[in-house]
Design an enzyme around this catalytic site. Sequence first.
Site, mmCIF file in Angstrom:
data_model
loop_
_atom_site.group_PDB
_atom_site.id
_atom_site.type_symbol
_atom_site.label_atom_id
_atom_site.label_comp_id
_atom_site.label_asym_id
_atom_site.label_seq_id
_atom_site.Cartn_x
_atom_site.Cartn_y
_atom_site.Cartn_z
ATOM 1 N N THR A 89 0.811 -1.215 0.000
ATOM 2 C CA THR A 89 0.000 0.000 0.000
ATOM 3 C C THR A 89 0.843 1.262 0.000
ATOM 4 O O THR A 89 0.458 2.274 -0.593
ATOM 5 C CB THR A 89 -0.941 -0.002 1.217
ATOM 6 N N SER A 137 2.055 -7.879 -0.168
ATOM 7 C CA SER A 137 2.882 -8.736 0.684
ATOM 8 C C SER A 137 2.477 -10.194 0.619
ATOM 9 O O SER A 137 3.326 -11.091 0.685
ATOM 10 C CB SER A 137 2.808 -8.243 2.139
ATOM 11 N N THR A 168 1.093 -4.394 4.414
ATOM 12 C CA THR A 168 0.877 -4.677 5.836
ATOM 13 C C THR A 168 0.218 -6.023 6.105
ATOM 14 O O THR A 168 0.263 -6.512 7.228
ATOM 15 C CB THR A 168 0.018 -3.577 6.478
ATOM 16 N N ASP A 169 -0.410 -6.641 5.093
ATOM 17 C CA ASP A 169 -1.164 -7.873 5.339
ATOM 18 C C ASP A 169 -0.308 -8.960 5.979
ATOM 19 O O ASP A 169 -0.740 -9.634 6.917
ATOM 20 C CB ASP A 169 -1.784 -8.394 4.044
#
Length: 433
Positions: A89, A137, A168-169
């Site tokens: 992101t 990710s 961030t996942d």
Amino acid sequence: MPSLKARLRPTPRRLTAVLVPVLTAALTATVVSLVQRSPEPAALALPPITGAVSAVTGPTEIRSVAYTQAVAAAKARKPKVTVIGTGGTISGVATSRSSFTDYQSGRIAIGDLVARLQPEIGQVADVSTVQFGNKGSGGYTIAEFHALTLAVETALKTSDGVVVTSGTDTMEEFAYWLDLTVQNRKPVVMTGAMRPWAAVTPDGPQVIGADGPANLYNSIVLAASQSTYCYGTVLLLGDEFHAARDVTKTSSYRMDTFQTRELGVLGWIDGPNIKVGRAPARVDACDAKQRWMTPFNLSKIAPAAIPRVEIVYGYQQAGGEAITAFADAGVKGIVTAGTGAGGLSSAQSAARTAAAAKGVAFVSTTRTGSGSVYGGSTTSPIIAGEDLLPQKARLLLLLSLAFAPDDVPKVRDWVTTLGNPEWNTVPKGNPRD
């Protein structure tokens, strides 16, 4: 310093969860200015920039020559920091300036992101970039994780610290993987964003409230300061940095999604101030380089040598077929995310017993998100994961199986020591826990 007895919590948990909060009170002191540089380039006629950090409150209880020297060196000269981009992101482009959730990730090159932080970031460190990848990710494989570790270690040969950006996942898995595999004590900082950087086009206007610029800036500041030297990999978002082993993503959209349940953050960046509140247990071995490093030196094995490990979730009347199918498919290890303190259904338990008899290694964890799982087995390859999250236990188990494929006692030892590091609070001359 408050006595340990006054801070002990009445639980059977091992010393990790006891001592770390104690250190929060112990690890503070005032240190002088980190960096002061004149603005560059001079032709911009900007106000003088004194560097990102004017004060560091740090862990003076770390009795380490190597740590002290690293922090002092960062104050004496401008550090070098390499930023390795993998996408996510933070490199995303939204459909409009006010669109926080409608965007395409991996659209902006990491070199362009860093360039947009100039000239200010240039006063903090000499920054170079490496474009490792540019995707979400969750799209990365273990083989690519292997390559990322080698890329970080290559960068650390000439840089004082490395920042890795990702989505961030699965950022917490990126961070813990690097924490387990990077064979270098210099700072490694993971960062990313919960909102995309630009709108409409990669060089378009910044999204309203975008957190990526501040997160990237602060991560470079933290790496340059050497405040987390010997900490292993840390994760920074929203002005907070966390230990890779302990942090987890807790919300799909909230800006403060990353939290370290029970143990709390390592520290904060408050404008020009870095406050380091506590330290991971591995800092205790900072001056003993060989003891500080993990056995997982990826330069010694090929990606193909890393076995497949899966996770099975526990729930009401869960069937055992998933465990059986994984074992039949040749999976070498399985992490169970059980109910409560690691409980499984009767069908899952029976399937686990049968698979363990065939040589499949198991690590027991809890699906609750915090708390420990104790016990395990001394006669079969069923190992208690204590408070490791299932996704973290999977990475530790697959690395352990890669480096000790036929040695269950060694795998058990690594899971219970490397996976659950703790400070020793027993006085000298007494047995260690």
